[in-house]
Design an enzyme around this catalytic site. Sequence first.
Site, PDB file in Angstrom:
ATOM      1  N   PHE A  67     -11.580  -8.359   0.452  1.00 53.37           N
ATOM      2  CA  PHE A  67     -10.306  -8.356  -0.398  1.00 53.37           C
ATOM      3  C   PHE A  67     -10.771  -9.419  -1.648  1.00 53.37           C
ATOM      4  CE2 PHE A  67      -9.482  -8.066   4.212  1.00 53.37           C
ATOM      5  CZ  PHE A  67      -8.339  -7.264   4.094  1.00 53.37           C
ATOM      6  N   SER A  68     -11.779  -9.104  -2.215  1.00 53.73           N
ATOM      7  CA  SER A  68     -12.212  -9.902  -3.255  1.00 53.73           C
ATOM      8  C   SER A  68     -11.511  -9.831  -4.524  1.00 53.73           C
ATOM      9  CB  SER A  68     -13.697  -9.273  -3.597  1.00 53.73           C
ATOM     10  OG  SER A  68     -13.934  -9.796  -4.890  1.00 53.73           O
ATOM     11  N   ASN A  69     -11.056 -11.038  -4.975  1.00 47.26           N
ATOM     12  CA  ASN A  69     -10.055 -11.185  -6.512  1.00 47.26           C
ATOM     13  C   ASN A  69     -11.069 -10.465  -7.552  1.00 47.26           C
ATOM     14  OD1 ASN A  69      -7.828 -12.134  -5.238  1.00 47.26           O
ATOM     15  ND2 ASN A  69      -8.726 -14.187  -5.214  1.00 47.26           N
TER      16      ASN A  69
END
Length: 302
Positions: A67-69
């Site tokens: 879910f990395s920004n």
Amino acid sequence: MILQFPTQKIPIQEIPVDKKLKLFIKREDLVHPQISGNKYWKLFFNINNYLAQNPVKPYIITFGGAFSNHIAAVSAVGNLAGIPALGIIRGEELKDKWRENPTLVFARKNGMNLQFVTREEYRYKEKLTEFLQKEFQNALIIPEGGTNEVAVEGVKMMLNNETKDFDYLCTAVGTGGTISGISKFCEENQKVIGFKAVMDNSLEETIGKLTPRKNFNLIDSSIGGYGKIKDENIRFINDFKMNYGIPLEPIYTGKMMQKVFEMIEEGYFPENSKILCFHTGGLQGIEGANLLLEKQNRNLIR
């Protein structure tokens, strides 16, 4: 330059608190619709300096979780610049499930290729980076979270004349790049507080390599570990949006603001203090968080 200085003013919004101090939030989440918050500034010089060299067959490679920004932001930059990008994703089990993940779907729509590796392989990112640099000699390889010395120079752009009058500067901390830039370039009299989203005892050492100043304090706001979301976090985020019209996400900014409110109640800040919190974006993560919460039959982030 692919990444430009914003033409619009980044607003600083007051958050009314019933205490003898003033609390504000700087809306860096509004800097760009897809390259959000601190990610914009951490990538600013990394990307622009790289492209200024006119590389032959430019290529961007970076690392991140499901879910990395950062993965989302780099994919958007690659799409904007028309440059192919590769994301090394932690978690081999996601290889056949990425279509269920909003962040990875977004990255693929932007044209980013995804390479899934085991968590064990991911731990040795330094060796993997060496291999990739030999394999793709003209590539720009950006570390996890975008944190490096060039990124710290970009974070300087989050500070300006309007931020000089605050006593405390607060930011969420993941890999340490943003707090390093704030620490390095803020005013001499300002105190910097970093709210750790991850239980990482090496963060202080990492930050110490990126800023020569000892004007920062790290406070644990991970509430049990990275990515953990408790019902109290959800309530706080939803109440905050309802009361102040500002959305927060549950991994970084939500936990930071919740902790700041607790510290105000506990009397941590002296009377007449002016506190500025940086909204570092990452709102793209709300959709993924809600999918997980829905599976657990829990309240959602509105």
